[in-house]
Scaffold this motif. Sequence first.
Motif, PDB file in Angstrom:
ATOM      1  N   UNK A   9      78.982  89.553  45.474  1.00  0.00           N
ATOM      2  CA  UNK A   9      79.163  89.514  44.020  1.00  0.00           C
ATOM      3  C   UNK A   9      78.306  88.296  43.257  1.00  0.00           C
ATOM      4  N   UNK A  10      77.856  88.717  42.217  1.00  0.00           N
ATOM      5  CA  UNK A  10      77.131  87.915  41.209  1.00  0.00           C
ATOM      6  C   UNK A  10      77.910  87.388  40.168  1.00  0.00           C
ATOM      7  N   UNK A  11      78.386  86.091  40.472  1.00  0.00           N
ATOM      8  CA  UNK A  11      79.484  85.552  39.279  1.00  0.00           C
ATOM      9  C   UNK A  11      78.700  85.447  37.988  1.00  0.00           C
ATOM     10  N   UNK A  12      79.523  85.933  36.815  1.00  0.00           N
ATOM     11  CA  UNK A  12      78.922  85.678  35.486  1.00  0.00           C
ATOM     12  C   UNK A  12      78.214  84.339  35.376  1.00  0.00           C
ATOM     13  N   UNK A  13      77.220  84.344  34.691  1.00  0.00           N
ATOM     14  CA  UNK A  13      76.257  83.331  34.425  1.00  0.00           C
ATOM     15  C   UNK A  13      75.391  82.665  35.629  1.00  0.00           C
TER      16      UNK A  13
END
Length: 210
Positions: free
Chosen positions: A11-15
């Motif tokens: 997962x690439x978290x938002x921001x």
Amino acid sequence: MTALSYPEPVTVPARQARSVLLRTGDRVRITDVAGGQVGDVFAYNADDITEYHSAAHTRTHTSRLFPTLGEAFVTNRRRPILTYLDDTSPGTHDMLIAACDPERYAAYGDPGHASCAENLALAMAGHGYPALPHIPQPINVFMRIPVGADGDLSWFAAPTRPGDAITFRAEMDCLVVVSSCPQDHNVINGAGPSPLTLTVLPATTEEKIR
């Protein structure tokens, strides 16, 4: 390059940004989880980060603003690093717009705002590269910046739907960093930044020896 296993999507978290190490023939699928999110993609030779994806060299190589399916993105040494393998999104991507950086947000009057340039630097520092000489032009997946007949650029929201994805194949051992773009001072991320996921698909035996 150490072999790594990615049994689950990253997962690439938002921001924020995340990275994956790919061996030649491995594929990485970048999925827009909620839709309407731009991803800044950077790719480096895993053994020598002075070689990296170059948008300018890729445009020269393909004679296009962005490769079409089956075409390669090349490095600053004109060698293929990633191939544009598959795409379930509308197919709208960009290689003209620079990564957002602290200077851009300072100009907005928003110092301290997260940026793709800083996200890249943090990710690379985690791999033992604490000082990048410069920030390469990213592959801006899902970004909609059409070029008008008069040469003007327009800024539109990313047209992706939840679950849309783009897949690249590694043409050399490479380090790929993806930033879920934090831009919220214009419309490119629609209602606002949201997560991406990275799914690594290991090369088959045939792909490893091709």
